[in-house]
Design an enzyme around this catalytic site. Structure first.
Site, PDB file in Angstrom:
ATOM      1  N   GLU A 105       0.854  -1.216  -0.021  1.00  0.00           N
ATOM      2  CA  GLU A 105      -0.099   0.098  -0.211  1.00  0.00           C
ATOM      3  C   GLU A 105       0.684   1.127  -0.047  1.00  0.00           C
ATOM      4  O   GLU A 105       0.479   2.227  -0.539  1.00  0.00           O
ATOM      5  CB  GLU A 105      -1.005  -0.008   1.180  1.00  0.00           C
ATOM      6  N   HIS A 155     -10.578  -3.977   9.707  1.00  0.00           N
ATOM      7  CA  HIS A 155     -11.180  -3.810   8.281  1.00  0.00           C
ATOM      8  C   HIS A 155     -12.705  -2.888   8.523  1.00  0.00           C
ATOM      9  O   HIS A 155     -13.432  -3.127   7.567  1.00  0.00           O
ATOM     10  CB  HIS A 155     -11.604  -5.261   7.863  1.00  0.00           C
TER      11      HIS A 155
END
Lengths: 348, 331
Positions: free
Chosen positions: B63, B132
């Site tokens: 990322e 998440h």
């Protein structure tokens, strides 16, 4: 600087590629830029010591061959990303010292209108996307610039300068891997000056040569003498050619040394005077002068003339900066976003 | 005909991406598993078959590098849209978003722009637990140089994303995962929902609720329930977190004299704190007849247990009760 092989080669074809592939004018320009970096930084340091400029700065005295050797075959359409020790890259890529001084003095005439200072100095007009205050910050950015080139099917390249410190950041791994997977036109130029602030590569890095890390990314990796402009240029040139041909990225490690401290706060407690003196003896500038004379490319008087011209350019640049325009506090939000700029009625 | 069609939120996002790529060859998508897999939430779907692997570019699981490559590409003339698989993973890329993308234009004296878009699937309610399910809009809303948007309807999901792709500055587009399947009217053309403008979703006179994303739906449900009791709630859909639309909020509070902020992110130092302060600092302060109410996420990570997960963010029943108390002067 012009692309290579323009004009008559400076030396015969038996000479090493650096001298055979560049004209005398290109090589003298390279020497001029090395001086310019040296004298600019010395003057910048003096300004700081005299209290004329504030903040901090990171000097690259001793590393000029790497910056100039790596940039001399690039055009303005090619990109570079630089580091916190980035004055050399900026000048190497074609910046004018008067606008750099103006930036250091926090003036509107500066490359970043006085908003960036030494650590963010940039010149997008010459393809320089900027120095970076974050170690390793430029690695993904240069890789992204290379991706943009690939997306538009261009022939330009991106050169990513980074230090030995940055190659221990996660960004190094992520960027080099992605560049290799996608065969991006980028050259990673590691300026290994052997210390990440105070910690030596021996204490910070599991491998002896940073270039060996290229194996992990399935790209060529070479280690060269970063104080030899010929060595640097030949290695980077080969990598640039590879990149322009669509063959993907390369890693070039230039072993060099900064003879000044990390920044103004450095008391050199982590290295010996003998070591510093030894590296001062390997100064890349007199070494290059000697080669130019030996190849009959520049005479002593020509070299002296280049030095004098640089002296004047640096002094003029300094004077330009000191008489520059201070930003007004009501311009504080300028450049934060384009929306702010439109609200202020200013153009980029 | 096509103007009365309905699309799901995710189909609206996909349509925006497709239209943007169709219209401008500089636009391309990057992200983890957005190619043949179609994206973790099937938002990019089959776009790879239409636009090819170069423009619907699967990235390694990286990322920081991925986001940074998108930033670099944007500075060098491309129009990348980077999908974080979950907005939680943007924590791995904070350096490139906050230090590079947000500041580059400013640091370089306004001489470059950074037209990068980050798509940020966010929010709880899927049982995916603490790493998440976060709603981190306020973090990014704190950073000068970034723009942060968050749609509640499919129509705005498309319009805000197209506006974000057009925008010369870095824009983070938050998408609440529970909204992906919500259907609504979506015009077929290429239209833009302006960044920086909130919208009044329901007019009312007794209290103003300022909400974002899924909380707009919950606030509207609560308003319907309260309407049966004669309590008339005005609901503002924030749509942009930064720059926040102060005037729309202030005007509404001057009319209703009561303010509640409903948001899924952690309550403390969240969106509601900013809205409350904005109102308290404005001329609307003199109009207030009750203390300002904040209903935000709990001071905990998002838990796995469905019972606890529900308890961790504002729900309709709780919003109804709190608004009733607010209007009846019980706060």
């Amino acid at each position: 600087m012009a692309t290579k092989t323009t004009g008559k080669p400076a030396a015969g074809k038996n000479a090493r590629p650096f001298y055979a592939n560049h004209s005398a004018a290109q090589l003298k320009e390279a020497l001029r830029r090395m001086y310019l970096i040296r004298r600019f930084e010395e003057m910048a340091e003096e300004s700081y010591v005299r209290g004329l400029t504030h903040g901090t700065m990171h000097l690259s005295v001793g590393q000029e061959a790497t910056a100039v050797g790596a940039c001399m075959d690039l055009s303005n359409a090619d990109y570079i990303t630089s580091t916190h020790r980035g004055h050399g890259h900026c000048i190497g890529k074609g910046a004018e010292v008067k606008f750099m001084f103006a930036e250091f003095f926090g003036k509107e005439e500066g490359y970043c209108r006085g908003r960036g200072g030494s650590m963010h100095i940039a010149d997008p007009a010459t393809g320089n996307l900027g120095a970076n205050g974050i170690v390793g910050g430029g690695l993904p950015l240069a890789t992204g610039a290379a991706l943009a080139i690939k997306q538009r099917k261009g022939k330009d390249v991106a050169i990513c300068f980074f230090g030995d410190g940055a190659q221990n950041e996660g960004a190094f791994h992520e960027a080099l891997n992605m560049a290799a997977v996608w065969k991006l036109p980028v050259v990673y130029v590691c300026e290994n000056n052997q210390y990440g602030m105070s910690v030596s590569t021996a204490r910070s890095t599991a491998v002896k040569d940073v270039a060996t890390r290229a194996i992990a990314y399935n790209m060529p990796g070479v280690t060269v003498d970063g104080n030899s402009i010929a060595d640097v240029n030949e290695a980077v040139s080969a990598a640039i050619e590879r990149a322009r041909n669509g063959e993907g990225p390369s890693l070039v490690e230039c072993k060099t040394y900064r003879t000044k401290g990390h920044s103004r706060s450095d008391r050199n407690r982590y290295r010996s005077k003998e070591e510093i003196e030894e590296w001062k003896g390997k100064d890349p500038i007199p070494a290059f002068e000697k080669d130019l004379e030996a190849h009959g490319i520049a005479s002593r008087s020509e070299i002296d003339a280049i030095r004098e011209a640089v002296e004047k350019e640096v002094q003029d640049g300094f004077n330009f900066a000191t008489s520059g325009t201070n930003p007004t506090p009501d311009s504080l939000l300028r450049g934060v976003t384009t929306t702010d700029d439109i609200a202020m009625g200013v153009e980029a | 005909m096509s103007d009365i069609r309905e699309l799901s939120f995710s189909a609206a996002v996909q349509e925006a991406l497709a239209q943007a790529m169709e219209a401008d060859e500089r636009v391309f998508l990057m992200g983890e598993d957005i190619g043949v897999y179609g994206g973790a939430f099937q938002v990019t779907g089959d776009l790879v078959h239409r636009f090819g692997e170069d423009r619907v570019r699967d990235t390694p699981i990286a990322e920081l590098g991925g986001a940074g490559v998108a930033v670099g590409a944007a500075v060098a003339g491309a129009r990348p849209v980077y999908e974080f698989q979950f907005s939680d993973f943007a924590t791995l890329a904070m350096e490139q978003i906050v230090n590079q993308a947000a500041k580059m234009r400013f640091m370089l004296g306004g001489k470059v722009s950074v037209p990068v878009v980050f798509r940020m699937p966010c929010g709880s309610g899927t049982g995916a637990a603490a790493q998440h399910s976060q709603s981190l809009e306020a973090w990014f809303g704190h950073v000068p140089g970034l723009k942060v948007v968050e749609a509640s309807t499919p129509e705005d999901a498309k319009g805000l994303l197209l506006a974000a792709i057009d925008d010369p500055d870095p824009v983070l587009v938050f998408e609440h995962k529970l909204l992906y399947k919500v259907k609504g009217h979506v015009p077929a053309g290429m239209y833009r929902t302006p960044i920086g403008k909130a919208v009044v979703r329901r007019e009312g006179k007794h209290a103003t609720v300022v909400a974002a994303a899924i909380m707009v739906h919950k606030a509207l449900e609560a308003a319907e329930i309260l309407a049966k009791e004669g309590i008339d709630i005005e609901v503002i859909d924030l749509r942009t977190i930064r720059p926040i639309d102060g005037p729309t909020i202030i005007e509404s509070v001057k009319k209703t004299s009561r303010l509640a902020c409903v948001y899924e992110g952690v309550k403390t130092l969240g969106i509601g704190a900013e809205i409350s302060a904005l109102v308290a600092e404005s001329e609307a302060f003199d109009y207030l007849d009750a203390p300002i109410l904040r209903l935000g996420g709990s001071e905990s990570p998002i838990p796995y247990s469905p019972i606890l997960e529900k308890a961790a963010v504002p729900q309709t029943d709780g919003i109804v009760e709190s608004l009733r108390d607010l209007v009846k002067g019980r706060i």
